[in-house]
Design a protein around this motif. Sequence first.
Motif, short mmCIF file in Angstrom:
data_model
loop_
_atom_site.label_atom_id
_atom_site.label_comp_id
_atom_site.label_asym_id
_atom_site.label_seq_id
_atom_site.Cartn_x
_atom_site.Cartn_y
_atom_site.Cartn_z
N ALA A 56 0.81 -1.23 0.00
CA ALA A 56 0.00 0.00 0.00
C ALA A 56 0.84 1.27 0.00
N GLN A 57 2.07 1.17 -0.47
CA GLN A 57 2.95 2.34 -0.41
C GLN A 57 2.89 3.18 -1.68
N LEU A 93 -3.29 -6.24 -3.85
CA LEU A 93 -4.69 -5.87 -3.73
C LEU A 93 -5.01 -5.20 -2.40
N ALA A 94 -4.06 -5.13 -1.49
CA ALA A 94 -4.34 -4.59 -0.16
C ALA A 94 -4.74 -3.12 -0.19
N SER A 95 -4.35 -2.42 -1.26
CA SER A 95 -4.74 -1.02 -1.40
C SER A 95 -5.51 -0.78 -2.68
N PHE A 96 -6.05 -1.84 -3.27
CA PHE A 96 -6.71 -1.73 -4.57
C PHE A 96 -7.90 -0.79 -4.48
N GLY A 97 -8.01 0.11 -5.44
CA GLY A 97 -9.10 1.08 -5.45
C GLY A 97 -8.79 2.35 -4.69
N ALA A 98 -7.82 2.29 -3.78
CA ALA A 98 -7.48 3.46 -2.98
C ALA A 98 -6.92 4.59 -3.84
N GLU A 99 -6.29 4.21 -4.96
CA GLU A 99 -5.69 5.23 -5.83
C GLU A 99 -6.72 6.23 -6.33
N MET A 100 -7.94 5.76 -6.59
CA MET A 100 -8.97 6.67 -7.09
C MET A 100 -9.47 7.60 -6.00
N VAL A 101 -9.45 7.13 -4.76
CA VAL A 101 -9.79 8.02 -3.65
C VAL A 101 -8.73 9.11 -3.53
N GLU A 102 -7.46 8.73 -3.72
CA GLU A 102 -6.40 9.73 -3.65
C GLU A 102 -6.50 10.73 -4.80
N ASP A 103 -6.85 10.26 -5.98
CA ASP A 103 -6.91 11.15 -7.15
C ASP A 103 -8.15 12.02 -7.18
N TYR A 104 -9.28 11.50 -6.70
CA TYR A 104 -10.55 12.21 -6.88
C TYR A 104 -11.29 12.51 -5.58
N GLY A 105 -10.84 11.96 -4.48
CA GLY A 105 -11.56 12.12 -3.23
C GLY A 105 -11.33 13.45 -2.55
N VAL A 117 -5.07 2.76 5.41
CA VAL A 117 -4.55 1.77 4.48
C VAL A 117 -3.05 1.95 4.31
N ALA A 118 -2.61 3.20 4.12
CA ALA A 118 -1.18 3.48 3.96
C ALA A 118 -0.39 3.08 5.19
N GLU A 119 -0.99 3.24 6.36
CA GLU A 119 -0.32 2.89 7.61
C GLU A 119 -0.55 1.43 7.98
N ASN A 120 -1.15 0.67 7.06
CA ASN A 120 -1.34 -0.78 7.20
C ASN A 120 -2.20 -1.17 8.39
N GLU A 121 -3.15 -0.30 8.70
CA GLU A 121 -4.14 -0.61 9.73
C GLU A 121 -5.42 -1.17 9.13
N GLN A 122 -5.63 -0.92 7.84
CA GLN A 122 -6.79 -1.41 7.13
C GLN A 122 -6.36 -1.88 5.75
N ILE A 123 -7.25 -2.65 5.07
CA ILE A 123 -7.03 -2.97 3.67
C ILE A 123 -8.30 -2.61 2.90
N SER A 124 -8.12 -2.34 1.61
CA SER A 124 -9.24 -1.90 0.78
C SER A 124 -9.48 -2.89 -0.35
N GLY A 125 -10.38 -2.53 -1.24
CA GLY A 125 -10.68 -3.35 -2.41
C GLY A 125 -11.47 -2.53 -3.40
N LEU A 126 -11.71 -3.11 -4.58
CA LEU A 126 -12.45 -2.43 -5.63
C LEU A 126 -13.51 -3.37 -6.18
N ALA A 127 -14.75 -2.91 -6.23
CA ALA A 127 -15.88 -3.72 -6.70
C ALA A 127 -16.43 -3.12 -8.00
N VAL A 128 -16.17 -3.80 -9.11
CA VAL A 128 -16.63 -3.33 -10.42
C VAL A 128 -17.42 -4.42 -11.13
#
Length: 382
Positions: A56-57, A93-105, A117-128
């Motif tokens: 997630a880095q 996949l531990a940070s999958f989808g997070a990139e769009m939150v960073e770009d558009y959130g 997620v970046a601090e490895n306290e949570q993991i994310s995902g992407l549902a398409v």
Amino acid sequence: MELFDDSIVPERARDVKQEAREFADEYIAPNAEEYYDTGEYPWEVLEAGMDAGLVAQDIGEEYGGKGFDLAQMLAMAEEFYRADAGIALTLQLASFGAEMVEDYGTEEQKEKYLRPVAENEQISGLAVSEPQTGSDLAGMTTEAEKVEGGYELTGEKYWVGNAVEADWLTVYAKTGDGEDRYSNYTLFIVETDSDGYEAEHIPEKMGMRASKQGHIVFEDCFVPEENVVGSEGGGFYALADFFNHGRVIVGGHGLGLAAAAIEEAEAFISDREAFGRTIDDFQAVQHTISDMRIGFESARALNWRACEKVANGEDAGYWAALAKTKSTEVATDCAEKGMKLHGGRSNFTDRRIARVYRDVRIPVIYEGANDIQRNLIYRQSR
């Protein structure tokens, strides 16, 4: 000759590549067979990757990550997938989808969701993807109905990495019904403990068994207004840009698998004897290995060129589709040839080449099946 020499890799990515190789040698490769056999989620390896600063880095430094760029992520993918595709996919996949939150959130979304997620306290995902719809991004049917204070999601998603394990997902859902079908979709942050969110693992896959995908059912799942990512109706365009970057990295998945197949084949033919000599003395065998090397080097050169093009925004969709298609199909070809060279021993399930052979069938499908990539290549080259 070293398959993954650094000469083609930008200098800024070489240290990360070396760290990924050392991690893969210590944690991924020794555990690959066990996790393939059990099909369990590799929590211990994931946690080790987090401790090593390799998960997630790609999230920016201002939100707790290291801001790895596309070249650094590609360099890691090569090394991880060479060691084992299933565990590698879990790590990436531990940070999958997070990139769009960073770009558009919003800043609030980034602090609340990206930082853990970046601090490895949570993991994310992407549902398409959905049970009946995969590559048609403008054909998804999961709906988000506007209600007081937010939206209610109703529908199903399939092939979702971390659907069960994630703390939150970026979810792609239909919010409109206009003539411009590409403007009818929106991205949402959905917490997986929300009412109306139900997820289960899909049936076991033949490959990449250490990575878990799931089936999600949304039933009037409420998502607050503040969890819309970007603007309503902007989901398709955000996702298309995201997949351009992702397809370059998926090309790295193929390169890692191709390298694994070549390594196994070369090791086997130098030890196996037939007709009074090792089989690497036979010209037909030498030609097969040569063809594997030709394919691999061609794909790797294209993939790294595409990485630079996509990072610079130069015909990104075209280059991403080229890289993803070529590298994943070269992996498939190398695995097929590697199986052939192993002869009857290729049927043994404990053989690394047999695992690679099963794993390579998957990247040709995800992030847009390769026939769809050919459509993109043709259209964007006109």
